[in-house]
Enzyme design. Structure first.
Site, mmCIF file in Angstrom:
data_model
loop_
_atom_site.group_PDB
_atom_site.id
_atom_site.type_symbol
_atom_site.label_atom_id
_atom_site.label_comp_id
_atom_site.label_asym_id
_atom_site.label_seq_id
_atom_site.Cartn_x
_atom_site.Cartn_y
_atom_site.Cartn_z
ATOM 1 N N TYR A 141 0.506 -1.270 0.268
ATOM 2 C CA TYR A 141 -0.067 0.367 0.125
ATOM 3 C C TYR A 141 0.713 1.293 -0.419
ATOM 4 O O TYR A 141 0.610 2.170 -0.676
ATOM 5 C CB TYR A 141 -0.921 0.130 1.566
ATOM 6 C CG TYR A 141 -2.400 -0.803 0.627
ATOM 7 C CD1 TYR A 141 -2.371 -1.923 0.376
ATOM 8 C CD2 TYR A 141 -3.250 -0.038 1.578
ATOM 9 C CE1 TYR A 141 -3.728 -2.427 0.850
ATOM 10 C CE2 TYR A 141 -4.918 -0.286 1.159
ATOM 11 C CZ TYR A 141 -4.519 -1.865 0.725
ATOM 12 O OH TYR A 141 -5.751 -2.369 0.426
ATOM 13 N N LYS A 186 2.941 -15.592 2.596
ATOM 14 C CA LYS A 186 2.958 -16.318 1.492
ATOM 15 C C LYS A 186 4.584 -16.606 1.758
ATOM 16 O O LYS A 186 4.942 -15.866 0.655
ATOM 17 C CB LYS A 186 2.220 -15.481 0.102
ATOM 18 C CG LYS A 186 2.397 -15.732 -1.349
ATOM 19 C CD LYS A 186 0.716 -16.911 -1.569
ATOM 20 C CE LYS A 186 1.793 -17.995 -2.185
ATOM 21 N NZ LYS A 186 0.298 -19.208 -2.476
ATOM 22 N N ASP A 219 -3.448 -18.343 1.104
ATOM 23 C CA ASP A 219 -4.217 -18.663 -0.744
ATOM 24 C C ASP A 219 -5.345 -20.065 0.753
ATOM 25 O O ASP A 219 -6.079 -19.704 1.155
ATOM 26 C CB ASP A 219 -3.889 -19.925 -1.369
ATOM 27 C CG ASP A 219 -2.615 -20.289 -1.030
ATOM 28 O OD1 ASP A 219 -1.753 -20.035 0.499
ATOM 29 O OD2 ASP A 219 -2.270 -20.289 -2.465
ATOM 30 N N ASP A 247 -12.259 -8.461 3.974
ATOM 31 C CA ASP A 247 -14.008 -8.838 3.660
ATOM 32 C C ASP A 247 -14.435 -10.142 3.294
ATOM 33 O O ASP A 247 -15.467 -10.159 3.779
ATOM 34 C CB ASP A 247 -13.955 -7.474 2.392
ATOM 35 C CG ASP A 247 -14.146 -6.179 2.060
ATOM 36 O OD1 ASP A 247 -13.645 -5.488 3.376
ATOM 37 O OD2 ASP A 247 -14.609 -5.863 1.049
HETATM 38 C C1 IPM Z 1 -10.329 -0.304 3.803
HETATM 39 C C2 IPM Z 1 -10.608 0.312 2.463
HETATM 40 C C3 IPM Z 1 -9.512 0.988 2.379
HETATM 41 C C4 IPM Z 1 -7.960 -0.569 2.597
HETATM 42 C C5 IPM Z 1 -9.570 1.989 0.956
HETATM 43 C C6 IPM Z 1 -10.557 2.294 0.921
HETATM 44 C C7 IPM Z 1 -8.672 2.371 0.711
HETATM 45 O O1 IPM Z 1 -10.789 -1.407 1.169
HETATM 46 O O2 IPM Z 1 -10.491 0.026 4.811
HETATM 47 O O3 IPM Z 1 -9.878 -1.938 3.795
HETATM 48 O O4 IPM Z 1 -7.820 -0.429 1.209
HETATM 49 O O5 IPM Z 1 -7.724 -0.172 3.420
HETATM 50 MN MN MN Z 2 -11.031 -3.096 2.051
#
Ligand code: IPM
Ligand code: MN
Length: 351
Positions: A141, A186, A219, A247
């Site tokens: 990131y 990984k 994975d 997620d």
């Molecule tokens: C999260 C979101 C953020 C991330 C985005 C909005 C930059 O998806 O907080 O999980 O990828 O960290």
């Molecule tokens: Mn996210």
């Protein structure tokens, strides 16, 4: 106690859900004799509209003067094109970096009374209580990004101290829970993962011999999370793996609308937000689920203000509302669902 809380509601459903969390915090303050001052500031798409940047300097200055930050969501269709130079998401990334919020706590708890809302079989969800700790200020990131007409690159770097502080936090929290730490990497492919694993092994051996540690490839972890979620206690992982895994994990409780988060750094100033986004499709309709934001406010009480009793009271009130069948549309695809305001009021009534 006195506390100054910044409220950055952001875009889409952000203002609707943060309003309910603020109501809950006000009730908690009244009941427990605290004095909470709330101060709002723009962030994300709404800040780009009014100031040209997603994190205006006055907003960051406000946050830095506060004891904690309650955050809603960012992103609007207007700024959805990933090629734009100025984007709402930069607001959140800049906040994480500026405040040094290196650890992102994302609890994933399956509440029995809403097990039917999950796409997974109810029997798999019994006893699921996972704490994912995502490294938040390192890795791909924040590494250097380059682009030529024919190629692109994102650099992924981790240092030993960046890994050490996540391992120590994960192991310390595992000790207060079921005593198990799963480190996800990984290491069969990535050098950063080999460093991550080596550092984890050493810290666990030297400092946490009482905590059980396992190492899992990302994975395989993605698969085991669905196959046997109840086996996980605390999971630690690097930035992007944690983004994706959480997620996925949010589908265990059945809705992103039930998943809170806390972003913590070296000081007690933390940022608390639901893990869901701005949901522009339902913004302004008053039907968004406020529980994730209210549960994030409970984490704020716990981690920034040290108010554990109050945090538990707020969490218990949300669970009670769920047990009593107060469900927003995301948890109730058929029949009359509670509005955002009704769900917030239901929590207040149970406090
Ligand atoms: C999260 C979101 C953020 C991330 C985005 C909005 C930059 O998806 O907080 O999980 O990828 O960290
Ligand atoms: Mn996210």
């Amino acid at each position: 106690m006195k506390a100054h809380i910044a409220v950055l509601a952001g875009d889409g459903i952000g203002p609707e859900v943060t309003a309910q969390a603020v109501c809950c915090l006000q009730v908690i303050a009244r009941q427990h004799g605290h004095d909470f001052q709330f101060e709002a500031a723009p962030v994300g798409g709404i800040a780009i509209d009014t100031t040209g940047v997603p994190l205006p300097k006055p907003t960051l200055d406000l946050v830095q003067r506060c004891d904690a930050l309650l955050f809603g969501a960012i992103g609007t269709p207007k700024y959805a094109d990933p090629n734009l130079k100025v984007r709402p998401e930069q607001g959140i990334l800049q906040l994480r970096q500026a405040l040094g919020l290196y650890a992102n706590l994302r609890p994933v708890i399956c509440y029995p009374s809403v097990a039917d809302a999950s796409p997974l079989k109810a029997e798999l969800l019994v006893g699921v209580d996972i704490l994912v700790i995502r490294e938040l200020t390192g890795g791909i990131y924040f590494g250097e990004k380059t682009r030529t007409p024919t190629s692109a690159s994102d650099l992924c770097t981790y240092t030993v101290p960046e890994v050490e502080r996540i391992v120590r936090l994960g192991a310390t929290l595992a000790r207060t829970r079921r005593g198990k730490l799963t480190s996800v990497d990984k290491a069969n492919v990535l050098e950063t993962s080999r460093l991550w694993r080596a550092v984890t092994q050493q810290i666990m051996r030297d400092e946490f011999p009482d905590v059980t540690v396992e190492h899992m490839y990302i994975d395989a972890a993605a698969m085991h999370l669905l196959r046997r979620p109840a086996d996980f206690d605390v999971i630690i992982t690097e930035n992007m793996f944690g983004d994706i895994l959480t997620d996925e994990a949010s589908m265990l409780p059945g809705s992103l609308g039930l998943c809170p988060s806390a972003s913590l750094g070296a000081s007690t100033l933390g940022m608390y937000e639901p893990i869901h986004g701005s949901a522009p499709d339902i913004a302004g309709l008053g039907i968004a689920n406020p529980y994730a934001t209210i549960l994030s406010a409970a984490m704020l009480l716990r981690h920034s203000l040290g108010l554990e009793t109050e945090a538990r009271a707020l969490e218990a009130a949300v669970v009670k509302a769920l047990d009593d069948g107060v469900r927003t549309a995301d948890l109730k695809p058929r029949g009359a669902a509670a509005t955002t305001q009704e769900a917030g009021a239901a929590v207040v009534a149970r406090l």
